[in-house]
Write a protein that holds these residues in place. Structure first.
Motif, PDB file in Angstrom:
ATOM      1  N   PHE A 105       0.871  -1.170   0.000  1.00  0.00           N
ATOM      2  CA  PHE A 105       0.000   0.000   0.000  1.00  0.00           C
ATOM      3  C   PHE A 105       0.909   1.220   0.000  1.00  0.00           C
ATOM      4  O   PHE A 105       1.582   1.510   0.990  1.00  0.00           O
ATOM      5  CB  PHE A 105      -0.928   0.008   1.218  1.00  0.00           C
ATOM      6  N   HIS A 106       0.953   1.936  -1.125  1.00  0.00           N
ATOM      7  CA  HIS A 106       1.834   3.091  -1.296  1.00  0.00           C
ATOM      8  C   HIS A 106       1.016   4.360  -1.099  1.00  0.00           C
ATOM      9  O   HIS A 106       0.146   4.671  -1.890  1.00  0.00           O
ATOM     10  CB  HIS A 106       2.458   3.059  -2.695  1.00  0.00           C
ATOM     11  N   LYS A 107       1.322   5.085  -0.028  1.00  0.00           N
ATOM     12  CA  LYS A 107       0.547   6.287   0.269  1.00  0.00           C
ATOM     13  C   LYS A 107       1.428   7.533   0.210  1.00  0.00           C
ATOM     14  O   LYS A 107       2.648   7.472   0.142  1.00  0.00           O
ATOM     15  CB  LYS A 107      -0.101   6.172   1.647  1.00  0.00           C
ATOM     16  N   SER A 108       0.763   8.677   0.224  1.00  0.00           N
ATOM     17  CA  SER A 108       1.422   9.985   0.314  1.00  0.00           C
ATOM     18  C   SER A 108       2.331  10.299  -0.863  1.00  0.00           C
ATOM     19  O   SER A 108       3.415  10.851  -0.686  1.00  0.00           O
ATOM     20  CB  SER A 108       2.214  10.092   1.634  1.00  0.00           C
ATOM     21  N   ASP A 109       1.895   9.980  -2.066  1.00  0.00           N
ATOM     22  CA  ASP A 109       2.666  10.341  -3.260  1.00  0.00           C
ATOM     23  C   ASP A 109       1.958  11.476  -4.003  1.00  0.00           C
ATOM     24  O   ASP A 109       1.859  11.473  -5.221  1.00  0.00           O
ATOM     25  CB  ASP A 109       2.822   9.112  -4.171  1.00  0.00           C
ATOM     26  N   GLU A 110       1.455  12.466  -3.246  1.00  0.00           N
ATOM     27  CA  GLU A 110       0.677  13.529  -3.866  1.00  0.00           C
ATOM     28  C   GLU A 110       1.478  14.393  -4.832  1.00  0.00           C
ATOM     29  O   GLU A 110       0.911  15.029  -5.718  1.00  0.00           O
ATOM     30  CB  GLU A 110       0.032  14.426  -2.796  1.00  0.00           C
ATOM     31  N   HIS A 111       2.796  14.407  -4.659  1.00  0.00           N
ATOM     32  CA  HIS A 111       3.640  15.189  -5.571  1.00  0.00           C
ATOM     33  C   HIS A 111       4.038  14.396  -6.816  1.00  0.00           C
ATOM     34  O   HIS A 111       4.698  14.936  -7.698  1.00  0.00           O
ATOM     35  CB  HIS A 111       4.889  15.671  -4.842  1.00  0.00           C
ATOM     36  N   CYS A 112       3.652  13.148  -6.865  1.00  0.00           N
ATOM     37  CA  CYS A 112       3.947  12.291  -8.026  1.00  0.00           C
ATOM     38  C   CYS A 112       5.448  12.283  -8.339  1.00  0.00           C
ATOM     39  O   CYS A 112       5.854  12.379  -9.502  1.00  0.00           O
ATOM     40  CB  CYS A 112       3.156  12.758  -9.249  1.00  0.00           C
ATOM     41  N   ASP A 113       6.265  12.161  -7.294  1.00  0.00           N
ATOM     42  CA  ASP A 113       7.714  12.223  -7.485  1.00  0.00           C
ATOM     43  C   ASP A 113       8.414  10.960  -6.982  1.00  0.00           C
ATOM     44  O   ASP A 113       9.540  11.015  -6.491  1.00  0.00           O
ATOM     45  CB  ASP A 113       8.289  13.446  -6.772  1.00  0.00           C
ATOM     46  N   SER A 114       7.749   9.818  -7.108  1.00  0.00           N
ATOM     47  CA  SER A 114       8.282   8.589  -6.527  1.00  0.00           C
ATOM     48  C   SER A 114       8.662   7.542  -7.571  1.00  0.00           C
ATOM     49  O   SER A 114       8.512   6.343  -7.359  1.00  0.00           O
ATOM     50  CB  SER A 114       7.252   7.984  -5.565  1.00  0.00           C
ATOM     51  N   ALA A 115       9.152   7.996  -8.700  1.00  0.00           N
ATOM     52  CA  ALA A 115       9.533   7.044  -9.743  1.00  0.00           C
ATOM     53  C   ALA A 115      10.617   6.090  -9.262  1.00  0.00           C
ATOM     54  O   ALA A 115      10.580   4.882  -9.540  1.00  0.00           O
ATOM     55  CB  ALA A 115       9.992   7.796 -10.985  1.00  0.00           C
ATOM     56  N   ALA A 116      11.609   6.611  -8.527  1.00  0.00           N
ATOM     57  CA  ALA A 116      12.690   5.749  -8.023  1.00  0.00           C
ATOM     58  C   ALA A 116      12.148   4.732  -7.032  1.00  0.00           C
ATOM     59  O   ALA A 116      12.538   3.561  -7.038  1.00  0.00           O
ATOM     60  CB  ALA A 116      13.775   6.613  -7.374  1.00  0.00           C
ATOM     61  N   PHE A 117      11.224   5.184  -6.182  1.00  0.00           N
ATOM     62  CA  PHE A 117      10.570   4.291  -5.218  1.00  0.00           C
ATOM     63  C   PHE A 117       9.832   3.176  -5.959  1.00  0.00           C
ATOM     64  O   PHE A 117       9.928   2.003  -5.619  1.00  0.00           O
ATOM     65  CB  PHE A 117       9.595   5.113  -4.379  1.00  0.00           C
ATOM     66  N   GLU A 118       9.100   3.577  -6.993  1.00  0.00           N
ATOM     67  CA  GLU A 118       8.337   2.599  -7.774  1.00  0.00           C
ATOM     68  C   GLU A 118       9.260   1.580  -8.435  1.00  0.00           C
ATOM     69  O   GLU A 118       9.008   0.376  -8.386  1.00  0.00           O
ATOM     70  CB  GLU A 118       7.516   3.315  -8.841  1.00  0.00           C
TER      71      GLU A 118
END
Length: 322
Positions: A105-118
């Motif tokens: 469950f991936h939460k708090s990505d409102e800035h859409c800046d988690s490509a590396a995380f993904e």
């Protein structure tokens, strides 16, 4: 009409245990001990605004920060919000080797800046549930199954009970629209006020002007239940908790943005939730009046939204259980 105090919205009390980073629902624990529920549990970043929603939406028995090999769901937020739960979750993922963990469950990505995380974590899970669609950045997902879920609602809004027990009934409301929050916070919120001020009667709890303190979560729910519409100005993302909270209260969220921004946040017109969308706040005011003039159409839209929320909760629980 300005609202500076609200009548407390009472709900049945449910004994609950809260610790730092540790959420346990006695109601679920008791049912699990009696063999009425499977032992499903989550770990990781369990605390936050949406902790009650997390328990309801996932259908898990409890959530705690320390991850063990038999965790059903791992909860993580984006790395720009580092925390103890992320550290525990990452350790468990690494220890798991090449084997896949059931659900992230991936939460708090409102800035859409988690490509590396993904790129690092999504391939390690059989299913990924994420709060924000961020379609423009992550449209080309091809590693496993990724589903977007609603953001949810503030903790303590329903005193630990399921939101589906407190769905507002569709139909007539005494007020056209309601808003709680700092209406002076951004240019978009100020534009909302200018356009909707003459659309009356309305309920406005503006913490930016009257120095009124924020409403408690249950008071926000009460406020929204009294109105047909809940305007939802953009923040870091077009989607926000206010949209889900409005739907639960039986109101219609009003979202204003360009066609492209709306599609990026909510998907194509055929599949996105039936909020009221407009490209400007004056256009939204006109659309609100038009919908009010056709009560049958309005009620249908309210019913569709209620069914959408109930279906989201049911589908998510089924995904976790299976």
């Amino acid at each position: 009409m300005a609202i500076n105090s609200m009548v407390r919205y009472t709900v049945p009390s449910v004994p609950r245990i809260y610790e730092i980073g540790h959420i346990v629902s006695n109601r679920y624990a008791d049912r699990r001990q009696r063999g009425m529920l499977p032992i499903l549990w989550a770990c990781g970043v369990c605390w936050g605004w949406e902790s009650d929603y997390l328990i309801e939406m996932l259908g898990v028995s409890f959530c705690e920060p320390t991850c063990a090999p038999n965790a059903t769901v791992v909860v993580m937020n984006s790395w720009h919000n580092r925390g103890r739960g992320n550290t525990f979750a990452r350790k468990q993922i690494v220890q798991n080797g090449r084997g896949k963990i059931p659900i992230l469950f991936h939460k708090s990505d409102e800035h859409c800046d988690s490509a590396a995380f993904e790129n690092e974590f999504y391939p390690r899970f059989e299913l990924v549930l994420r709060q924000y669609r961020c379609g423009r950045k992550y449209a080309a997902r091809s590693r496993g199954e990724v589903r977007v879920v609603p953001l949810g609602y503030m903790t303590n809004m329903f005193n630990g009970n399921k939101s589906t027990r407190y769905m507002g009934a569709p139909g007539h409301r005494n007020y056209v629209w309601a808003f709680a929050g700092n209406a002076q916070k951004s240019t978009d919120r100020k534009a909302m006020l200018r356009a909707l001020n003459l659309t009356r009667p309305h309920l406005l709890h503006d913490t930016g002007v009257r120095k009124a303190g924020p409403l408690a979560a249950h008071q926000v729910h009460t406020l929204y239940r009294r109105a047909v519409f809940v305007p939802s100005p953009a923040g870091a993302n077009l989607d926000c908790f206010r949209n889900s909270e409005a739907v639960i209260a039986g109101a219609v969220p009003v979202v204003v943005a360009s066609k492209g921004a709306i599609e990026n946040a909510f998907g194509p017109a055929a599949t996105r939730p039936r909020f009221l969308y407009a490209n400007s706040w004056p256009a939204a005011a006109v659309a609100m009046k038009q919908l009010l003039a056709t009560p049958a159409t309005l009620m249908t839209q309210q019913q569709i939204l209620a069914l959408w929320w109930q279906r989201q909760m049911k589908t998510s629980k089924m995904s976790v259980a299976h």
